[in-house]
Every structure is written in structure tokens, then in C-alpha cells.
Design a protein around this motif. Structure first.
Motif, PDB file in Angstrom:
ATOM      1  N   GLY A 388       0.778  -1.222   0.000  1.00 59.06           N
ATOM      2  CA  GLY A 388       0.000   0.000   0.000  1.00 59.06           C
ATOM      3  C   GLY A 388       0.811   1.273   0.000  1.00 59.06           C
ATOM      4  N   VAL A 389       2.131   1.196  -0.178  1.00 54.38           N
ATOM      5  CA  VAL A 389       2.979   2.390  -0.139  1.00 54.38           C
ATOM      6  C   VAL A 389       3.859   2.412  -1.377  1.00 54.38           C
ATOM      7  N   ILE A 390       3.915   3.562  -2.049  1.00 58.26           N
ATOM      8  CA  ILE A 390       4.857   3.727  -3.141  1.00 58.26           C
ATOM      9  C   ILE A 390       6.215   4.034  -2.531  1.00 58.26           C
ATOM     10  N   PRO A 391       7.197   3.159  -2.675  1.00 57.59           N
ATOM     11  CA  PRO A 391       8.475   3.368  -1.993  1.00 57.59           C
ATOM     12  C   PRO A 391       9.294   4.484  -2.632  1.00 57.59           C
ATOM     13  N   HIS A 392       9.961   5.280  -1.800  1.00 54.57           N
ATOM     14  CA  HIS A 392      11.001   6.192  -2.282  1.00 54.57           C
ATOM     15  C   HIS A 392      12.086   6.233  -1.209  1.00 54.57           C
ATOM     16  N   THR A 393      13.098   5.441  -1.434  1.00 57.59           N
ATOM     17  CA  THR A 393      14.164   5.272  -0.433  1.00 57.59           C
ATOM     18  C   THR A 393      15.184   6.401  -0.473  1.00 57.59           C
ATOM     19  N   THR A 509     -15.255   3.982 -18.138  1.00 57.56           N
ATOM     20  CA  THR A 509     -13.966   4.397 -17.589  1.00 57.56           C
ATOM     21  C   THR A 509     -13.386   3.282 -16.734  1.00 57.56           C
ATOM     22  N   ARG A 510     -12.063   3.096 -16.873  1.00 55.27           N
ATOM     23  CA  ARG A 510     -11.389   2.051 -16.099  1.00 55.27           C
ATOM     24  C   ARG A 510     -10.018   2.569 -15.683  1.00 55.27           C
ATOM     25  N   ASN A 511      -9.786   2.650 -14.385  1.00 53.86           N
ATOM     26  CA  ASN A 511      -8.504   3.072 -13.827  1.00 53.86           C
ATOM     27  C   ASN A 511      -7.860   1.905 -13.103  1.00 53.86           C
ATOM     28  N   TYR A 512      -6.640   1.603 -13.499  1.00 54.46           N
ATOM     29  CA  TYR A 512      -5.856   0.603 -12.763  1.00 54.46           C
ATOM     30  C   TYR A 512      -4.892   1.360 -11.859  1.00 54.46           C
ATOM     31  N   VAL A 513      -5.018   1.157 -10.547  1.00 57.42           N
ATOM     32  CA  VAL A 513      -4.177   1.821  -9.553  1.00 57.42           C
ATOM     33  C   VAL A 513      -3.251   0.764  -8.953  1.00 57.42           C
ATOM     34  N   ALA A 514      -1.939   0.971  -9.153  1.00 56.48           N
ATOM     35  CA  ALA A 514      -0.977  -0.069  -8.788  1.00 56.48           C
ATOM     36  C   ALA A 514      -0.738  -0.167  -7.290  1.00 56.48           C
ATOM     37  N   ALA A 515      -1.038   0.908  -6.544  1.00 55.98           N
ATOM     38  CA  ALA A 515      -0.816   0.865  -5.093  1.00 55.98           C
ATOM     39  C   ALA A 515      -1.888   1.674  -4.393  1.00 55.98           C
ATOM     40  N   LEU A 517      -2.822   3.917  -1.513  1.00 53.85           N
ATOM     41  CA  LEU A 517      -2.100   4.757  -0.562  1.00 53.85           C
ATOM     42  C   LEU A 517      -2.879   5.016   0.721  1.00 53.85           C
ATOM     43  N   TYR A 518      -4.183   4.715   0.718  1.00 59.10           N
ATOM     44  CA  TYR A 518      -5.013   5.222   1.811  1.00 59.10           C
ATOM     45  C   TYR A 518      -5.737   4.142   2.601  1.00 59.10           C
ATOM     46  N   GLY A 519      -5.310   2.891   2.480  1.00 59.28           N
ATOM     47  CA  GLY A 519      -5.972   1.903   3.322  1.00 59.28           C
ATOM     48  C   GLY A 519      -6.176   0.580   2.645  1.00 59.28           C
ATOM     49  N   SER A 520      -7.271  -0.082   2.971  1.00 60.04           N
ATOM     50  CA  SER A 520      -7.576  -1.419   2.483  1.00 60.04           C
ATOM     51  C   SER A 520      -8.347  -1.322   1.172  1.00 60.04           C
ATOM     52  N   PRO A 521      -8.073  -2.238   0.211  1.00 62.61           N
ATOM     53  CA  PRO A 521      -7.056  -3.291   0.232  1.00 62.61           C
ATOM     54  C   PRO A 521      -5.660  -2.716  -0.012  1.00 62.61           C
ATOM     55  N   PRO A 522      -4.632  -3.391   0.424  1.00 61.65           N
ATOM     56  CA  PRO A 522      -3.290  -2.821   0.314  1.00 61.65           C
ATOM     57  C   PRO A 522      -2.686  -2.950  -1.065  1.00 61.65           C
ATOM     58  N   ASN A 523      -3.226  -3.805  -1.906  1.00 61.09           N
ATOM     59  CA  ASN A 523      -2.604  -4.056  -3.193  1.00 61.09           C
ATOM     60  C   ASN A 523      -3.290  -3.267  -4.301  1.00 61.09           C
ATOM     61  N   ALA A 524      -2.901  -3.588  -5.533  1.00 63.75           N
ATOM     62  CA  ALA A 524      -3.469  -2.904  -6.687  1.00 63.75           C
ATOM     63  C   ALA A 524      -4.982  -3.104  -6.755  1.00 63.75           C
ATOM     64  N   TYR A 525      -5.674  -2.153  -7.324  1.00 63.16           N
ATOM     65  CA  TYR A 525      -7.109  -2.269  -7.473  1.00 63.16           C
ATOM     66  C   TYR A 525      -7.539  -1.553  -8.747  1.00 63.16           C
ATOM     67  N   ILE A 526      -8.767  -1.760  -9.147  1.00 62.46           N
ATOM     68  CA  ILE A 526      -9.313  -1.185 -10.378  1.00 62.46           C
ATOM     69  C   ILE A 526     -10.543  -0.366 -10.030  1.00 62.46           C
ATOM     70  N   LEU A 527     -10.602   0.841 -10.564  1.00 63.03           N
ATOM     71  CA  LEU A 527     -11.776   1.691 -10.458  1.00 63.03           C
ATOM     72  C   LEU A 527     -12.478   1.668 -11.816  1.00 63.03           C
ATOM     73  N   SER A 528     -13.719   1.279 -11.843  1.00 63.75           N
ATOM     74  CA  SER A 528     -14.446   1.217 -13.110  1.00 63.75           C
ATOM     75  C   SER A 528     -15.818   1.841 -12.941  1.00 63.75           C
ATOM     76  N   ASN A 529     -16.309   2.399 -14.030  1.00 60.38           N
ATOM     77  CA  ASN A 529     -17.591   3.102 -13.960  1.00 60.38           C
ATOM     78  C   ASN A 529     -18.130   3.278 -15.376  1.00 60.38           C
ATOM     79  N   TYR A 530     -19.445   3.259 -15.503  1.00 60.14           N
ATOM     80  CA  TYR A 530     -20.111   3.589 -16.770  1.00 60.14           C
ATOM     81  C   TYR A 530     -21.149   4.661 -16.487  1.00 60.14           C
ATOM     82  N   ASP A 531     -21.106   5.723 -17.268  1.00 61.13           N
ATOM     83  CA  ASP A 531     -22.036   6.826 -17.077  1.00 61.13           C
ATOM     84  C   ASP A 531     -22.620   7.195 -18.430  1.00 61.13           C
ATOM     85  N   LYS A 532     -23.835   7.717 -18.432  1.00 55.52           N
ATOM     86  CA  LYS A 532     -24.483   8.062 -19.698  1.00 55.52           C
ATOM     87  C   LYS A 532     -25.368   9.280 -19.499  1.00 55.52           C
TER      88      LYS A 532
END
Length: 822
Positions: A388-393, A509-515, A517-532
Motif C-alpha cells: 500500500g505504499v509507493i516506496p522512495h528510499t 472508464t477504467r482506472n488501474y491503480v498499482a498501489a 495509498l489510503y488503506g484497504s485493500p493494500p494491493n493494486a485495485y481497479i476503479l471502473s464506472n459507466y455513465d451516460k
């Protein structure tokens, strides 16, 4: 045969001077719909006959008077259109200076306010009837220019230097404020459509070589070449143009360079009644700009055009635009024309900002820049990879000694590709002109071309997991499915025109979010929506007399939410997506179209519902987006053009706009810049002048052209920031309208002159000398002005607001020389 006559071979069509009037009208309408050269002829001549030649060479004459009736010599567009509209013609475009852009030209039309911060296309800000640029549709040869992903102009830090199409690549602009008829509108608008038309290859072959030099070390040079009709190809014509403009900018330390390339071809067939067209445009830009206006105290001390040296503060944007368009229009018979346009658009943008670490402390008195990491995000400690965190070391303190020094620079990369097709069918019946059309298009952003990095200098390593601020695997995609039907019903001897229409638009619309940042689930997820949305339109126009036309219309428009407004629900399983913001637009007017005089007067009322609003919890970083805003625009517009004689013309416009918020909500207060805050019911919209006016006096005789252009921009409401001590957390540090403080009005005067000297020696046929003086009287003025706190870590840190302002361009003088070889 007189030179004004044109020959058309019409396969299988029998014509005579005793053709029924309905058939004449059908033929005229059909020819105009499929052959743009006829429209040019109609603009240039008032009563030309057109010779129709059968394949057996028998010549019959048909008077195409309907073309004259619909499209007048004064280039005012469609006589009976039931909505307000304005036209920027090829003469206005041709004689514009290098300081102008496709957007600044629009100020010559009613209710349009525009400004930019450099010579040429540098970060334009545009409103039409108070509706901001991000809420307007823009089309190029009928295809959408604006981003499908953002539903408008796009992010502030992308594609704001240079343009998809430039002045030298277009032949005309149509402006449809409000809601246009479905066959003239574009995708995603709640306040207007700006339609650009690219240049068409001429029938005459030539080569133009041109060069201009102007103020602020501005120079423009290039060439344009037309093949004319290529022998042995049955009418194939091509045209290509390449130009480069570079300038130091009228504001200190804002140099820019623009390179524009155009290739276009046309291949007629079916005896010139059908055609295939192809266009390729590749434009690049490289320009320094102001990330925010400078403090007035600094401008008072060092001069109105002062800007920090790039070693102290810099904002650089490099943009690339590639557009390819392939179109076909096929004449079937006198009742049917079919066509389609396929297109591909690629946009690529690199945005970088740097701020001297000594100027980033909260104690520094003036805001220097908003585009470095420390100002935007505050201290960013290294974050080892974890769910759930984008690393920047990268450790800015260890490498540079402090967060300020180690986060002085920021680079954003963004890009997208759009592919689509827009089919169209025209059906001509005795009392109906029916248009059926649509749009199927998809825009994709990422993966791999969207990321941000920070470091202590612009010469930075760019390593995901080290100093990256986003995940390069993120991907956004939106597919648009839109169709419309529009009918123009002509009854009562063509005096009454009824124009019903409807547009059906759906977006997936379909957004693939690789991480996450704000909670559960901790892994990648997809935001999808249809509007008309279902968008009706109804227009009426009536010929009160032969020259007076009364009209009225109603239309609904919609703009779909930007993909960045889609978020994951609190449970981690629901996509929260705002619906579309919509407008109900009403207008009525009276138009006079005479042989030498054109007048238009109209009034409008536009109510915008469900405007996008958001609230960000800076403790968690979580943002929530919704549709709760409401705005109302109402006003009056007048425009006209009069030909005093063949040499002199006078045109002008004046408009009044009353734009106000109808409720209180969290909003983006201004048409551009980082001014997000809160607005209150009854407040006027900031940066929207109540009064706008323009006057154009033109002279043309033989080879000499001259014009004097005057514009007036009225007072505008400004904004200011509330203190962080506000008890309501929503209002802390919020930018709000400031009705008690208005920016001063200003007048601008531009002058144009050119003279073509015939040569006819060897292959050189003519030489043209030109002079442009923009802001002839050298008026010093502000075009953007407000009060704001200095920002640090997205928070206001001053004890008091400081005045900041963006100056307008001073006097700009440009000399041009071009030669035509044929």
C-alpha cells in the motif's frame, strides 16, 4: 464561360432550367454539404451561376441560389441556425501576429475572455459566457481536441504550452456558445463549442517562404508548399507547411520555442462530388512559464515584467502533439451523402519545476514557485517498500543536508493516446435536412508514461522506488460511445425552420491503480464506472422578413467527471465516481442578414447543475468528490458587420454577462491556476468580466490590407485566501471570491497592414511585406490579479495575504516578409 462559373460532372443526373424548385434546393444543399469549395464560392460571390456538365459534355445551367441564401458573403455562418454563433475567417487568421494564438483570436467574438502569459500559445486561459476552458468542447475537423479522460482541457501541468493545432494550420474557427445543435457540438461541454477547420490544399501550385521578426527577440520563419492538382492523379492535391517560432517572452526569463508541421491531402472522386482527405499535424513546444503570478511588491520594485532568474525559480514545460485524420465523404445521390472521419492523437508532456532552497522556507516573504516537492508536499522522508505504499528510499536530508535542499526540484511526465472514428450521414428530403452522426473513441494514459520524481536539482536520477512519487504502472482508459440525430424541418415556404435533435452519450472508464495509498485493500485495485447522458436540443428560426430572422433554442449539455475524481470507497470495494455536470441553456435572438449588413442580437440563460466539488482531508490524504455545485449565467450579446463599400468594412461586438454561484460548495474558484477553495451562494464568478467589447475597422484595396482592432475587457471580481484560524476546517486557507475587489478594466488596440508586390520574374510571382503592432498604445495592465497566502506543504503560511498579478503583453511590433514562387 465566365470565370465565376464552376464545372461539376454529375453522374446520371439530368438537369434543366425548368428543374422543380424543390430539386434545386436539394441539389444546392447536397453540393454544399459534400464540397467545401462551394461554401468559399458562396462567401466570395453573391449570385454566381453554376454549370452542371453531364458526362456527354452537354452543359446545363442551374442557379444555386439556395447556397447564397444559407451562406452569405459576409462570412457569418448559417443564416437560419437557431443558436448564436460567431466566425473567425481566413483573413483574420492570416493577418494575425506571431504573438497571437488560436485562443487569442477568439476575443474577436462576443462573450469571450482570453489571456495568455507569453508570445504565442503560452498557457491560455479562456472563458465563454463565464464558462471555463475545461468545460468547453473543442473540435478539429469534427473530432474532439480536448481530453476524453479529463472531459476538458486537462491538468494544469500538462499540454499548456503549444497547441494541438496552430494559427498557420487552420482556415477558420466557429464559436458556438451555450449548447449548439447536435451536428455542430462536440464531446463534453456545458457551455460552448469551439470548432477549428484545418487548411485545405489549394488548386493552384506554389511555394511560400516567409519570415517575421518582432519584439522580445521573437522570430518566425518557415515555408508552405502546394502541389496544385497533380497531373495524372484525377485531382489529387497536397499541401505542407513547416514553421518555427522562438521568443524570449515579454515576461523576464520565459523563453519559448514552437515548431509546427502540417501535411494535408485531398483526393476528389465521383466527378468531384465525393472526396477523401488526409491530415497529419505534428507540433512541439518548449517554454518556460510562470507557475503562479509574481508578488505585486516585487513587480513594483523591479518592474511589471519582472520574473525570478531560472537559477532561483523555474518552471519548464515541453509538449508534443501528433494528430492524424483520415476522412471520406461520399455522394450517393441527391438525397444521401455518407462519410466518416478516423483519427489518432498522441500527446506527450514533461513538466519540471525548481525553486532555490533559500526561497522555500516559510519565512521567505514572497511565493516563488508552486512546483517543487517541498512546497507541494512538505518533507518527504524515505519510505521502504511495503504493502500500500509507493516506496522512495531517497533520503533528501542525507544527500543534500535538508529537506528544503533535497526537495527543490520536481518533474512530472504525462502522455496519452486517443483513437476514434466519427461517422456521419446527411439525408436531404423536400422539407427535411437530417443528419445522423456519432463518435466512438478511446483515450489511454499509461502505463509507463505517467510518473513524478523529486530531488535536489533538475539533473536528477529517475528511479522508481528511489525518488518516484507515483507508480508508473498506473493506467487510465476511457471509451466514449456517442450518437446523435438532428433534423432541420423547413415549412411555410421555408420561412419556419424547426430543428429538433438528441444526443446519446455513454462513457466507460477504467482506472488501474498499482498501489493503494489510503488503506484497504493494500494491493493494486481497479476503479471502473459507466455513465451516460441523454441530451435533447430544440431550435426554432423564422424569417420575419426576407432579411430578419428570429430564433430561439433550448439545449442540454454534459461534461463527464475527470478520471482523477474516481476514488475507492471507504470499504475498499466500491468505486466512487461523480456523475456528469450538466447545463440547461436557453437563448433567443434576432438576426439581420443583408447584402452588405449583418446584425445579431441575442439573450441567454444557462443554468449549470451538479458541478464537480471535492474536499480533501489533509491528515489522511483522502479526497471525496461529488456533484453539488450550481452556477447560473445570463446575459446579452450584440454583434454586427457592415460593408461601407468594396474597400471598407466595420465590425464589432458588445456583450454583458452576469455569472454567479447559486449555492455554496467547495470549488475551483478561477478558470486556471491553483485556486481551489470555497464559494458562496450569490457571489459572482471570479475572473469573468461583466462587459466585453470589440471593434474592427478593415480596409482592402487591390494588394493592400489594413485593419485597426480595438478590444475592451471590463472589471473582474478577484479572489483572496481565508486564514487558517477559521473555525470551520473546510474554510481554513480556502480561496474565496472577493466581490469587493475588482481588477481594473483595460483597452487594447492592435494594428495590421500588408502589401503584396507583384514581381512575375523567373519563378517569383510576388513579395508581401507586413506590419503588426499589438497593444499599439503600449497600455500596461494586469490580466490576472488576486490575493493569496504563500504556500508551503499545501498550506498557507503567511500572516497576511499578498497581492500577486500577471501582467499583460506590452507593445509588440513585428515585421514580415514573404515570397511566393509558382
Amino acid at each position: 464561360m465566365p470565370s465565376s462559373h464552376k464545372n461539376f460532372c454529375i453522374k446520371g443526373m439530368r438537369t434543366s432550367n425548368r428543374m422543380p424548385q424543390a430539386s434545386k434546393l436539394l441539389l444546392a444543399a447536397t453540393l454544399f454539404a459534400i464540397y467545401p469549395a462551394l461554401s468559399s464560392a458562396a462567401f466570395a460571390s453573391t449570385a454566381n451561376d453554376t454549370t452542371v456538365t453531364k458526362s456527354d459534355n452537354t452543359k446545363k445551367v442551374v442557379k444555386l441560389k439556395e447556397i447564397k441564401k444559407k451562406y452569405e458573403r459576409l462570412l457569418v455562418g448559417e443564416r437560419n441556425i437557431a443558436s448564436a454563433m460567431s466566425v473567425i475567417g481566413p483573413t483574420q487568421i492570416k493577418h494575425a501576429s506571431s504573438a497571437e494564438s488560436i485562443y487569442s483570436l477568439l476575443k474577436q467574438t462576443p462573450s469571450v475572455n482570453e489571456y495568455q502569459q507569453n508570445v504565442g500559445p503560452g498557457t491560455p486561459v479562456l472563458t465563454v459566457r463565464g464558462v471555463r476552458m475545461s468545460q468547453l468542447a473543442q473540435t478539429l475537423d469534427g473530432i474532439p481536441m480536448t481530453s476524453l479522460l479529463y472531459g476538458g482541457q486537462g491538468n494544469k501541468r500538462t499540454n499548456n504550452v503549444g497547441t494541438l493545432v496552430s494559427n498557420g494550420q487552420i482556415s477558420g474557427i466557429h464559436v458556438y456558445p451555450g449548447v449548439a445543435p447536435p451536428d455542430h457540438g462536440g464531446f463534453a461541454t456545458v457551455g460552448g463549442t469551439v470548432s477549428y477547420t484545418t487548411k485545405t490544399p489549394p488548386k493552384k501550385g506554389y511555394i511560400d517562404i516567409f519570415s517575421k521578426i518582432g519584439s522580445f527577440s521573437t522570430d518566425n520563419y518557415g515555408f508552405g508548399a502546394s502541389s496544385g492538382e497533380i497531373p495524372g492523379t484525377d485531382g489529387l492535391r497536397v499541401y505542407t507547411r513547416l514553421s518555427q517560432t522562438q521568443t524570449d517572452g515579454y515576461i523576464q526569463n520565459t523563453p519559448a520555442r514552437y515548431t509546427d508541421f502540417l501535411f494535408t491531402a485531398i483526393k476528389p472522386y465521383d466527378y468531384d462530388l465525393s472526396k477523401v482527405t488526409g491530415t497529419v499535424i505534428y507540433n512541439t513546444s518548449h517554454g518556460y512559464l510562470l507557475d503562479m503570478p509574481n508578488a505585486v511588491a516585487q513587480l513594483d520594485k523591479y518592474g511589471i515584467f519582472y520574473n525570478y532568474p531560472v537559477s532561483e525559480s523555474s518552471t519548464l514545460e515541453m509538449d508534443k502533439y501528433l494528430t492524424a485524420i483520415l476522412g471520406d465523404s461520399t455522394y450517393i445521390n441527391s438525397h444521401l451523402v455518407i462519410g466518416a472521419t478516423a483519427f489518432f492523437i498522441h500527446k506527450d508532456s514533461v513538466f519540471s519545476g525548481y525553486l532555490d532552497p533559500n526561497m522555500t522556507t516559510p519565512e521567505y516573504p514572497y511565493q516563488g514557485n508552486l512546483s517543487d516537492a517541498i512546497v507541494r508536499y512538505g518533507p518527504l522522508p524515505y519510505t521502504p517498500a511495503s504493502p500500500g505504499v509507493i516506496p522512495h528510499t531517497y533520503d533528501p536530508v542525507a544527500v543534500f543536508g535538508s529537506y528544503h535542499a533535497g526537495e527543490a526540484a520536481l518533474i512530472d511526465y504525462s502522455g496519452s493516446q486517443t483513437i476514434g472514428i466519427a461517422p456521419k450521414i446527411n439525408i436531404f428530403l423536400p422539407h427535411n435536412d437530417i443528419t445522423i452522426g456519432g463518435l466512438i473513441a478511446q483515450e489511454t494514459s499509461g502505463p509507463g508514461n505517467n510518473n513524478s520524481y523529486y530531488y535536489g536539482s533538475l539533473n536528477m536520477p529517475e528511479i522508481y522506488g528511489y525518488n518516484s512519487l507515483s507508480d508508473p504502472n498506473d493506467k487510465s482508459q476511457r471509451t466514449v460511445y456517442s450518437s446523435y440525430v438532428s433534423d432541420k424541418i423547413n415549412i411555410i415556404n421555408n420561412k419556419l425552420n424547426i430543428e429538433p435533435g438528441i444526443t446519446l452519450t455513454g462513457v466507460s472508464t477504467r482506472n488501474y491503480v498499482a498501489a493503494n495509498l489510503y488503506g484497504s485493500p493494500p494491493n493494486a485495485y481497479i476503479l471502473s464506472n459507466y455513465d451516460k447522458e441523454i441530451l435533447p436540443y430544440l431550435g426554432l428560426s423564422y424569417d420575419v422578413t426576407h432579411k430578419f430572422i428570429a430564433y430561439a433554442s433550448y439545449g442540454k449539455g454534459a461534461r463527464f467527471a475527470p478520471v482523477v475524481d474516481y476514488v475507492l470507497g471507504p470499504t475498499g470495494s466500491t468505486t466512487l465516481a461523480p456523475g456528469a455536470e450538466t447545463v440547461n441553456a436557453y437563448e433567443a435572438g434576432l438576426r439581420y442578414v443583408g447584402k452588405h449588413l449583418y446584425l445579431n442580437f441575442d439573450g441567454y440563460w444557462q443554468n449549470m447543475h451538479g458541478l464537480f466539488s471535492f474536499y480533501t482531508n489533509y491528515t489522511t490524504g483522502y479526497s471525496l468528490y461529488s456533484n453539488i455545485g450550481e452556477e447560473q449565467m445570463k446575459g446579452l450579446e450584440f454583434s454586427g458587420k457592415y460593408e461601407l463599400n468594396p474597400e471598407w468594412t466595420v465590425s464589432g461586438h458588445v456583450s454583458y454577462t452576469d455569472a454567479q454561484y447559486m449555492n455554496s460548495f467547495a470549488a475551483a474558484d478561477t478558470p486556471f491556476d491553483f485556486q481551489y477553495g470555497y464559494v458562496f451562494a450569490g457571489d459572482p464568478l471570479p475572473d469573468v468580466p461583466n462587459w466585453l467589447a470589440g471593434l474592427h475597422i478593415g480596409y482592402q484595396k487591390h494588394n493592400f490590407h489594413a485593419a485597426l482592432i480595438e478590444s475592451y475587457t471590463g472589471p473582474q471580481v478577484t479572489t483572496y485566501d481565508l486564514p487558517q484560524s477559521e473555525s470551520n476546517p473546510v474554510l481554513q486557507d480556502a480561496t474565496v471570491p472577493n466581490p469587493g475587489v475588482r481588477m481594473d478594466p483595460y483597452f487594447l488596440t492592435n494594428f495590421q497592414a500588408s502589401y503584396k508586390v507583384p514581381i512575375h520574374k523567373d519563378h517569383l510571382s510576388s513579395v508581401t511585406v507586413s506590419l503588426n503592432i499589438d497593444n499599439l498604445l503600449d497600455n500596461h495592465y494586469y490580466q490576472h490579479y488576486y490575493k493569496a497566502y504563500k504556500q508551503y506543504d499545501d498550506d498557507g503560511v503567511d500572516s497576511d495575504n499578498e497581492l500577486v498579478a500577471l501582467p499583460g503583453m506590452p507593445r509588440f511590433i513585428e515585421l514580415g516578409l514573404s515570397g511566393r514562387f509558382s
